[in-house]
Write an enzyme that holds these catalytic residues in place. Structure first.
Site, PDB file in Angstrom:
ATOM      1  N   ILE A 183      38.531  42.122  36.259  1.00  0.00           N
ATOM      2  CA  ILE A 183      37.760  43.201  36.869  1.00  0.00           C
ATOM      3  C   ILE A 183      36.458  43.395  36.085  1.00  0.00           C
ATOM      4  O   ILE A 183      36.464  43.505  34.860  1.00  0.00           O
ATOM      5  CB  ILE A 183      38.572  44.507  36.894  1.00  0.00           C
ATOM      6  CG1 ILE A 183      39.860  44.309  37.707  1.00  0.00           C
ATOM      7  CG2 ILE A 183      37.751  45.645  37.484  1.00  0.00           C
ATOM      8  CD1 ILE A 183      40.758  45.523  37.714  1.00  0.00           C
ATOM      9  N   GLU A 195      42.902  44.062  32.237  1.00  0.00           N
ATOM     10  CA  GLU A 195      42.389  43.916  33.598  1.00  0.00           C
ATOM     11  C   GLU A 195      42.350  42.455  34.036  1.00  0.00           C
ATOM     12  O   GLU A 195      41.670  42.108  34.998  1.00  0.00           O
ATOM     13  CB  GLU A 195      40.975  44.510  33.686  1.00  0.00           C
ATOM     14  CG  GLU A 195      39.905  43.782  32.889  1.00  0.00           C
ATOM     15  CD  GLU A 195      39.807  44.277  31.451  1.00  0.00           C
ATOM     16  OE1 GLU A 195      38.750  44.096  30.834  1.00  0.00           O
ATOM     17  OE2 GLU A 195      40.796  44.855  30.944  1.00  0.00           O
TER      18      GLU A 195
END
Length: 482
Positions: free
Chosen positions: A327, A369
């Site tokens: 991300i 992430e």
């Protein structure tokens, strides 16, 4: 006295009507559908009444207004024949019960009534449309409107025809809505049974018929279920629990055998076996296969499956691909909105992964992430198409949190191992690198692939983020020979 699995199955088969999930679904679906049908019918009846009332008023006004000039002329000329023609024309409107034309001196020029009983009046005519109404309209001379009236047109209105039409429409509306509501309730209950209830019943029968304590018999798999939802999760949890039970039973049986054979230092050996059992259970918890936040596979499971698929790639010559994604600016998102917002984004991304992949694909959260997707049997073209589709889906995703919608993007690295059967279509250097990879151990190949796809992911971030960058297999000589 405790019941066995067979006794429980017999209890399940003897459930009374109304106590099963399917019966309750049908009962409450019918109840809800009937209530909805009543509401729709009431709305339609109210709408029909307003419409018919308007039609009744407009039709009467139109007939009366169009007849006034003719009535005035008949009074002026005292022409009874013309008055009769006019009255017959007016009474073609079924809501007109009688027509009478009076001269200025009060005498009747012409009068016509419907036969008694032709259109009887009911009590609903009075309640719905005002019942019988008599209109007395003064007939004026068109050339001299200010002069005295020439006569009077008396019209008696009977709304019974519209009452009958209203009752008929209401009855048909009620019947049609009730039939439609009952049909939809049955369809909904049937779909609910086949989608939800029947898989649960099958799983319940599997649970009560399984005996995890019988370690000599192989444990049967639960009934197949094609949807990846709570029922599938319950099946997986059940199998996992049965496996844990069997493992514990096996350890207890070994501890019992050792105690019976040795019969020495009983308390010490029981304590030792208990400690060993607790350690084994602790290891089982540590080796949990899923990420607790997203429900995806964790890094250990992903690497294990990766090595298994590398063996399949070598043995069966089938392609495979790996997508690594991260991300963008996730730390900034956490710092701005808090870690709970970041967790909400991670959960939403995981759901999109699950819904976008095939059953054989493996999505995993590697940490933080960073996520990965293992694509067995998928070549480079298909992997890039999927990566672009995921990138677009994440870009369009809006995560609701704290009254706001959080948007995010991800960067992707993609690597694909082609089948050796396609070596003739590959670049010579690529084919050479693929052959070198097949000669290495699975663990080494897994590390090489992860390093390469991680570098591609880093390149995607360095060149603007929210991109998909594939790994060029022609540039692997240094990593493979290392």
């Amino acid at each position: 006295m405790s019941k066995t699995g067979k006794d429980t199955v017999q209890d399940l088969s003897g459930l009374k009507l109304g106590s099963s999930v399917a019966t309750r679904q049908l009962k409450y679906s019918l109840l809800a559908a009937m209530l909805l049908g009543f509401v729709i019918t009431a709305f339609q009846i109210f709408t029909d009444y307003q419409w018919l009332e308007g039609v009744y008023q407009q039709a009467n006004e139109r007939v009366v207004d169009s007849s006034l000039p003719v009535a005035a002329e008949a009074v002026t000329k005292k022409d009874a024949a013309l008055a009769e023609v006019m009255a017959r024309g007016m009474m073609l409107q079924r809501s007109i019960s009688s027509v009478k034309i009076q001269l200025g001196d009060g005498s009747v020029l012409y009068q016509r009534k419907r036969p008694v009983g032709e259109i009887p009046t009911s009590r609903w005519a009075e309640k719905l449309f005002g019942g019988l109404q008599q209109l007395e309209i003064q007939l004026q001379n068109e050339n001299n409107p200010s002069a005295d009236a020439l006569g009077t047109l008396v019209v008696v209105l009977n709304p019974q025809v519209y009452v009958t039409a209203f009752m008929s429409r209401s009855a048909w509306s009620f019947l049609a809505n009730m039939v439609f509501a009952a049909t939809m309730a049955v369809v909904f209950a049937a779909l609910s049974y086949f989608v939800f209830s029947r898989p649960l019943v099958k799983l319940a029968h599997y649970i009560v018929n399984s005996d995890p304590s019988d370690v000599k018999r192989s444990l049967d798999m639960p009934p197949t279920y094609r949807h990846d939802d709570e029922v599938q999760l319950l099946s997986s949890v059940t199998v996992g629990l049965f496996g844990m039970i069997r493992g514990q039973i096996g350890q207890l049986q070994r501890a019992r055998d050792d105690l019976q054979d040795a019969n020495v230092n009983l308390e010490t050996r029981v304590e030792s076996r208990t400690r060993a059992l607790n350690e084994a259970m602790g290891k089982l918890e540590v080796l949990a296969s899923t990420d607790p936040l997203t429900g995806l596979a964790n890094r250990r499971i992903f690497m294990m499956r990766l090595e298994e698929n590398l063996s399949i790639w070598k043995r069966r010559d089938t392609p495979m691909s790996i997508i690594l994604l991260d991300i963008d600016r996730f730390k900034l998102l956490n710092d701005t909105y808090g870690h709970q917002a970041g967790d909400a984004v991670l959960v939403s991304l995981a759901k999109l992964l699950k819904y976008s992949l095939r059953d054989i694909d493996l999505p995993a959260r590697l940490g933080g992430e960073e996520f990965a997707v293992l694509l067995p049997g998928e070549g480079a073209e298909g992997a890039m198409i999927l990566a672009e589709r995921l990138r677009s889906a994440f870009e369009q995703d809006a995560v609701a949190f704290g009254g706001k919608h959080l948007n995010y993007t991800s960067s992707f690295g993609v690597i694909s191992l082609p089948a050796q059967g396609t070596a003739g279509k590959l670049d010579a250097q690529v084919a050479k690198n693929v052959a070198l990879l097949k000669s290495r151990e699975n663990t080494d190949v897994a590390d090489i692939l992860y390093s390469l796809v991680d570098a591609a992911l880093y390149q995607a971030k360095e060149t603007g983020r929210n991109r998909c960058v594939p790994v060029d297999l022609a540039n692997l000589a240094d990593q493979i020979s290392a």
